[in-house]
Structures are given as structure tokens and as C-alpha cells.
Design a protein around this motif. Structure first.
Motif, PDB file in Angstrom:
ATOM      1  N   GLY A   2     -24.708 -59.237 -44.776  1.00 21.55           N
ATOM      2  CA  GLY A   2     -24.413 -57.820 -44.624  1.00 21.55           C
ATOM      3  C   GLY A   2     -24.758 -57.312 -43.228  1.00 21.55           C
ATOM      4  O   GLY A   2     -24.010 -56.535 -42.636  1.00 21.55           O
ATOM      5  N   ARG A  19     -22.285 -55.708 -40.584  1.00 22.19           N
ATOM      6  CA  ARG A  19     -22.508 -54.380 -40.016  1.00 22.19           C
ATOM      7  C   ARG A  19     -22.521 -54.436 -38.474  1.00 22.19           C
ATOM      8  O   ARG A  19     -22.011 -53.539 -37.824  1.00 22.19           O
ATOM      9  CB  ARG A  19     -23.835 -53.816 -40.531  1.00 22.19           C
ATOM     10  N   ASP A  20     -23.154 -55.495 -37.947  1.00 22.11           N
ATOM     11  CA  ASP A  20     -23.192 -55.606 -36.480  1.00 22.11           C
ATOM     12  C   ASP A  20     -21.807 -55.823 -35.900  1.00 22.11           C
ATOM     13  O   ASP A  20     -21.504 -55.353 -34.802  1.00 22.11           O
ATOM     14  CB  ASP A  20     -24.113 -56.760 -36.072  1.00 22.11           C
ATOM     15  N   ARG A  38     -18.999 -54.780 -37.229  1.00 19.55           N
ATOM     16  CA  ARG A  38     -18.035 -53.745 -37.609  1.00 19.55           C
ATOM     17  C   ARG A  38     -17.664 -52.826 -36.451  1.00 19.55           C
ATOM     18  O   ARG A  38     -16.485 -52.516 -36.260  1.00 19.55           O
ATOM     19  CB  ARG A  38     -18.594 -52.939 -38.797  1.00 19.55           C
TER      20      ARG A  38
END
Length: 541
Positions: free
Chosen positions: A456, A460-461, A463
Motif C-alpha cells: 500500500g 501511495r508513493d 500514485r
């Protein structure tokens, strides 16, 4: 008997004692020759420790013994030397102890200038043979001395002339050592003054002179004789401070002039030798400064002209940077396309990586693989599986050669298997098995959580970068180009057609617009016809 009877018959001469004869001779000589002046050449000279001087005065036919008492010798103007022609003044007397007569000298002087000059020449040759007058040992005078030492009489006109000349040329501090410049005390005083100045320590309370001046006014050879004495000449030659001799007038020459580092004809000339003219120095410095300024200006002008000449041979700055400026323009035109290509490549790589490496399917696959490994481990720990494993080992051992698997080895293996089974049975108890399964599940769940959090976080990094690439991709998408009124032409195979020649040869074409696609057929070449009429809006009828 006769009253005058002679003890020795045949003689009537009286008898005298030796003392009576000596006394009679002494009275006769001293009465006949009371105070006399005798001219002669000095012969043998003896100076015993008592301080008296014994010498002989002689001529071609006779010799007269003479003595100078110690008290008289101290005040003599000259010292008698062998071969010197003198005039001695004194009195004649006898010396009874040796049955001789002699002269007690009270005054002695050279017999004229010729005698003095002969003695001076003999002394000059003797001192020159020692090297005291050599030019090689003479030291140069300082250009501008800080302190000047003067050796002369404090009451004469010489010191006033020196101070006046120094004041006119270049004022400098002067140290005066007062001496007697004539008479018996002249030579020892001057020698002591020279040695005294040299004994002053540099940097002490009394400044040490940088140059010495020994000065005296004019006079006769007798008046200047003190500066011809050997003690003065040796002191001048030994002086570590440069020395200027200014004794007498220009025509007067003394031995100190020969031993000094410089000889001045007059005391005033000695002051001129000691210091330069201050105004001349100022003028010389000003002239040098003017020449320096002029030379600096000429040098700058020459170098400026040289720089201008060289600059004409260099290319113009525009020509030097034109090629690089053109290259920068070409690179700036290629930069947007390169950025677009890089963005597309990164977008594709990120899409594949997110879908292949960090997708939910990958996480589920890893979890399922770990569960299968756990199930296999649990199946291997069951009692029936353990017994099956032991029986298989027994069968393998039974089939092996006797040399390798004898009865002893078989029994040992069976014992080991039983021990392993016993240990396994401890772990196969319901509580132990349940605890082991629970521990495995906890570790598996923990690893699954860690994997999910890591995935995750990685998503997230990635995205924001993915979103930026998406926006860039959308801005460069062909759909946005179609929205602006453009169309994409493809053939029936779906290949993009980029030229009219290919479109004419294609059996059919497909046009893609922003709101859909349209199939068309390329027009066949036809004969040239007159242009169709147009309506007022410019549309063909």
C-alpha cells in the motif's frame, strides 16, 4: 832629619785618590760645558723597565753617551729613534762608576725638516710593509649615516666648520670626542678616541657612529707630528667604523691619511664626504618619480595598443557563440518531444509494475502460497504420516547391502527413529499441535500485514507520479487532438495512413473523429473537369 823627607826617594808628585780624580774631572767638565746643544745622529737606543732612555749621539768620528730621565721622557714631543738626526739640549757630566762622561738630555728635536721627513719616510715604509695602507682593506663610507663621530679639539674652528657644513647639506646627529690635536698628548688621545668610538655597543644608550672624522687645522710638520705616530696609525687601521682623515690643509700629508678609509683635504670637505646634499636627493627622487610615471604611462599605452592589435585578430563574439546558440535552439526544440516520450515510457513502466508487482492478485497469490506451505507442514506432522515415514525408512534399510546396513546399524536407526517419534509425539499432542499451528498462523498473518502495508505504501508513493504522468498522457492523447478538429486516417487493417499516395492505393479507409468513426472509399483518378460552381458561402454545388 829633614821635615820634608820623601818616603820614596826620587819623586815629588802628590798623590790623589780615585774619587778625587773623578770629582775633579766632573767639576772641570760641568764647569767648562754647563748647558750645551749637541747635533748628531741617534745611535743605539735602549728603553729599560725603569722608564729612562739611554742612547748614543754620534757623528763620523766620535760617540757621546746620553741619557733621558723618565720624567723628561714623558714630555718629549718626539721619540728618538736610531738613525734619526737630532739636536739635543742638556748638560755634560760624568759617571764615576764607569769612568765615562755623558750628556743628560733635557730637550731633543729633529735636526731640521729634512730629518723629520727622513724619519717619516722610514716609518711609512715600515707600516706599509705590514699592509696597513693597502687599498683592499679600506671600507666604503655609508651613503647616509645615522650618527657621525668627530674626533677633534672642542674649542677650535674645525668643529664649527664641520657642524655648519653638515647643517647645510644634510643635518645628522654628531658625537664629539674632544682630544688634544698638538703636543705630547695628541697621539695617545687620538688613538684612545678612535678605539673608544669602536668600543660603543650597537643599540646601547649611546648611539654608535656610522662614520668617524678625525680633523685638525693646518700647521707645521712639528705641529702635525702626533698624527704620524705609530699608535695613531694602527688605531685608524684597526677601526671597524669607516674613518675619514681631515688633518691639515690639502698639501699636508700625515700617516693617518694613508691608514684612513678616505682622506679629505680639509675638515669641511670631510663633512661633505660624510653626507649627501638633501636637496639634491629630493630633486633626484622627484626626477626618478617623474621618470617612473612616464615609463608607466608609456608601458600602459604600449600594452593597450598591443591589446587592440591582438583584439583585431580575434573573431567576433557573435561568431564564437553562434554555433553553440544554434545547438541550444535545436536541443530546446527536441526537449518537449523527449519529455513526452520519457513520460509515456515511465507511465507504461509504472502501469506494468503496479499491475504485475504490486497488484491485489500478487498479494493474494503470495498469501495462498504461504497457506499451502503451512498445510503441507501440518500434514507432515500427523502421526500417520510419521509412521509411514518410519516404515519407508525401514524398508529402505532392509533392501540395502549387508555391509552398509547390518543388524547393528538397523537397530541403531530404529532406535533413532523411535526417539524421533517420541519427540514428535510430544509435539503431536493436541495442545502442542494447536499452539504450533497458532504460532505459524500469527507469523503468517504478521507477514501478510507487513506485505499489505508495504504494498500500500509503495502504491501511495507511486500514485502522485502516476497521476502526473496520466495528466501528461491525457494532454498528449490523440483524443485531445481529435477534439480540436483533427482526424485519424486508417486503412482496413487498422494501420495509420500518413500520406496521400498510400490513401489512394488503399481499397478503403476509416476516418476517426472525436465522436466516432466513418468508413470511406478513396476517390479514383478522373479526367480534369471544370471547377464546379460555388454558392455564395464557398461550398461546391
Amino acid at each position: 832629619m829633614d821635615l820634608f823627607e820623601d818616603a820614596r826617594p826620587g819623586t815629588n808628585a802628590p798623590e790623589f785618590t780615585v774619587s778625587e780624580i773623578s770629582g775633579a774631572v766632573k767639576k772641570t767638565i760641568e764647569g767648562q760645558f754647563g748647558r750645551v746643544r749637541v747635533r748628531g745622529e741617534v745611535g743605539r737606543v735602549s728603553r729599560p723597565a725603569s722608564g729612562h732612555i739611554y742612547l748614543d749621539l754620534k757623528d763620523a768620528n766620535a760617540s757621546l753617551g746620553s741619557v733621558i730621565w723618565k720624567t723628561t721622557a714623558r714630555g718629549l714631543a718626539i721619540r728618538p729613534e736610531e738613525g734619526m738626526e737630532v739636536i739635543a739640549t742638556g748638560r755634560l757630566t760624568t759617571f764615576p762608576g764607569a769612568s765615562k762622561y755623558q750628556m743628560i738630555i733635557e730637550e731633543i728635536a729633529p735636526a731640521g725638516v729634512g730629518a723629520l721627513m727622513a724619519m717619516l719616510e722610514a716609518r711609512r715604509k715600515a707600516l706599509a710593509a705590514e699592509g696597513l695602507f693597502d687599498a683592499a682593506r679600506k671600507r666604503p663610507l655609508p651613503f647616509l649615516p645615522e650618527v657621525i663621530g668627530v674626533i677633534t679639539s672642542p674649542s677650535g674652528a674645525v668643529i664649527r666648520d664641520i657642524l655648519h657644513r653638515l647643517r647645510d647639506r644634510f643635518p645628522r646627529p654628531v658625537l664629539l670626542w674632544p682630544v688634544t690635536v698638538q703636543g705630547d698628548r695628541c697621539a695617545p688621545d687620538v688613538a684612545a678616541a678612535i678605539r673608544g668610538f669602536n668600543a660603543i655597543a650597537p643599540g646601547g644608550p649611546i648611539p654608535r657612529p656610522d662614520v668617524l672624522i678625525v680633523a685638525r687645522g693646518g700647521g707645521s710638520i712639528e705641529d702635525l707630528w702626533g698624527f704620524n705616530e705609530e699608535i695613531v696609525v694602527r688605531a685608524a687601521a684597526e677601526s671597524a667604523i669607516p674613518l675619514i682623515s681631515a688633518v691639515g690643509h690639502e698639501t699636508d700629508t700625515t700617516l693617518i691619511d694613508l691608514a684612513a678609509d678616505r682622506r679629505a683635504p680639509t675638515p669641511t670637505a670631510a663633512a661633505e664626504m660624510a653626507v649627501p646634499v638633501r636637496l639634491d636627493l629630493v630633486a633626484a627622487v622627484a626626477a626618478l618619480d617623474a621618470r617612473r610615471g612616464a615609463a608607466l604611462g608609456r608601458g600602459l599605452d604600449q600594452r593597450g595598443q598591443r591589446l587592440r592589435d591582438l583584439s583585431r585578430g580575434l573573431p567576433r563574439p557573435e561568431a564564437l557563440f553562434a554555433e553553440r546558440a544554434q545547438r541550444i535552439d535545436a536541443l530546446s526544440q527536441r526537449l518537449p518531444r523527449a519529455i513526452e516520450a520519457l513520460s509515456r515510457n515511465l507511465h507504461l513502466a509504472l502501469s506494468r509494475g503496479a499491475a504485475g508487482r504490486f497488484g491485489p492478485g500478487l498479494l493474494g497469490l503470495l498469501i495462498e502460497r504461504r497457506r499451502r506451505q503451512l498445510d503441507r507442514a501440518e500434514a507432515g506432522l500427523r502421526p500417520d504420516a510419521m509412521l509411514a515415514h518410519i516404515r519407508a525408512r525401514e524398508r529402505t534399510m532392509a533392501r540395502g547391502p549387508a555391509g552398509r546396513f547390518g543388524p547393528g546399524l538397523l537397530a541403531l536407526e530404529l532406535e533413532r527413529a523411535r526417539a524421533s517419534l517420541a519427540r514428535a509425539s510430544l509435539g503431536l499432542r493436541p495442545d502442542g499441535l494447536t499452539r504450533a499451528i497458532a504460532q505459524r498462523r500469527e507469523r503468517l498473518d504478521a507477514r501478510g500485514d507487513r506485505l499489505a502495508r508495504a504494498g500500500g505504501a509503495r502504491v501511495r508513493d507511486a500514485r502522485p507520479a502516476l497521476e502526473a504522468l496520466r495528466r501528461t498522457l491525457e494532454s498528449l492523447s490523440p483524443a485531445r487532438v481529435l477534439d480540436r478538429g483533427f482526424a485519424i486516417v486508417r486503412d482496413l487493417r487498422g494501420n495509420v495512413v500518413t500520406s496521400a499516395a498510400v490513401a489512394q492505393r488503399a481499397p478503403g479507409l476509416e476516418l476517426e473523429f472525436a465522436d466516432g468513426r466513418l468508413a470511406v472509399r478513396p476517390a479514383t483518378p478522373a479526367r480534369r473537369r471544370a471547377p464546379a460552381p460555388e454558392d455564395e458561402s464557398g461550398t461546391l454545388l
